[in-house]
Write a protein that holds these residues in place. Sequence first.
Motif, mmCIF file in Angstrom:
data_model
loop_
_atom_site.group_PDB
_atom_site.id
_atom_site.type_symbol
_atom_site.label_atom_id
_atom_site.label_comp_id
_atom_site.label_asym_id
_atom_site.label_seq_id
_atom_site.Cartn_x
_atom_site.Cartn_y
_atom_site.Cartn_z
ATOM 1 N N ARG A 141 0.848 -1.198 0.000
ATOM 2 C CA ARG A 141 0.000 0.000 0.000
ATOM 3 C C ARG A 141 0.875 1.235 0.000
ATOM 4 N N ASN A 142 0.299 2.354 -0.431
ATOM 5 C CA ASN A 142 1.066 3.588 -0.310
ATOM 6 C C ASN A 142 0.168 4.709 0.211
ATOM 7 N N LYS A 143 0.814 5.688 0.839
ATOM 8 C CA LYS A 143 0.081 6.764 1.518
ATOM 9 C C LYS A 143 -0.761 7.588 0.545
ATOM 10 N N GLU A 144 -0.242 7.861 -0.643
ATOM 11 C CA GLU A 144 -1.011 8.614 -1.637
ATOM 12 C C GLU A 144 -2.287 7.856 -1.996
ATOM 13 N N GLY A 145 -2.152 6.556 -2.165
ATOM 14 C CA GLY A 145 -3.306 5.715 -2.489
ATOM 15 C C GLY A 145 -4.350 5.733 -1.394
ATOM 16 N N GLN A 146 -3.899 5.784 -0.154
ATOM 17 C CA GLN A 146 -4.829 5.816 0.969
ATOM 18 C C GLN A 146 -5.759 7.017 0.872
ATOM 19 N N LYS A 147 -5.210 8.181 0.585
ATOM 20 C CA LYS A 147 -6.022 9.400 0.486
ATOM 21 C C LYS A 147 -6.985 9.327 -0.699
ATOM 22 N N ILE A 148 -6.489 8.872 -1.832
ATOM 23 C CA ILE A 148 -7.305 8.793 -3.047
ATOM 24 C C ILE A 148 -8.483 7.840 -2.850
ATOM 25 N N ILE A 149 -8.189 6.665 -2.319
ATOM 26 C CA ILE A 149 -9.237 5.655 -2.130
ATOM 27 C C ILE A 149 -10.218 6.083 -1.053
ATOM 28 N N ASP A 150 -9.719 6.710 0.000
ATOM 29 C CA ASP A 150 -10.641 7.179 1.043
ATOM 30 C C ASP A 150 -11.623 8.197 0.484
ATOM 31 N N MET A 151 -11.178 9.104 -0.364
ATOM 32 C CA MET A 151 -12.087 10.088 -0.967
ATOM 33 C C MET A 151 -13.123 9.376 -1.830
#
Length: 156
Positions: A141-151
């Motif tokens: 996983r990556n931190k950028e992906g976390q924000k994108i998917i959460d939105m």
Amino acid sequence: MKTIILFTGAGSTGKTTMLKALETHFSKQFKVSVISEFIRTLIDRKVLDKVDIGADNNNQVIITAELMCRFFEKILNKGQLIIAERSPVDTLAYSRHRKDSTQYVNELNERFLKVIYGFKGVKIITFYFPPILPFEEDGVRNKEGQKIIDMEICKI
């Protein structure tokens, strides 16, 4: 009546940790079935090469198909309680985020979502996990992906 507890949220939000705690707690009272870590299993078996926001359409179809099969196997099983660390909301969020996502991949995930939530004789409780915990790097996983998917999850 069968009950499904679903966790939805981006990577590294505490879903697996909570799943393990609930499994321990509820297994004293119910026959519990768990859907967990299936993506890591697919990576270990070399079925998937890229996941999280780096996945391609083919990987999204494989992930959705595997999650669908696991849900239906558990629903048809004799267990009273199913706990899953991923939900159809998650797979839909990942497919919607992809700029090259085909209409089929999005429709597949939307159908999956409607079928699970419309299943007769099954009570579903869904918990959303916002990204408030410190992010854990794990090479998947990556931190950028976390924000994108959460939105995307919040939109759904």
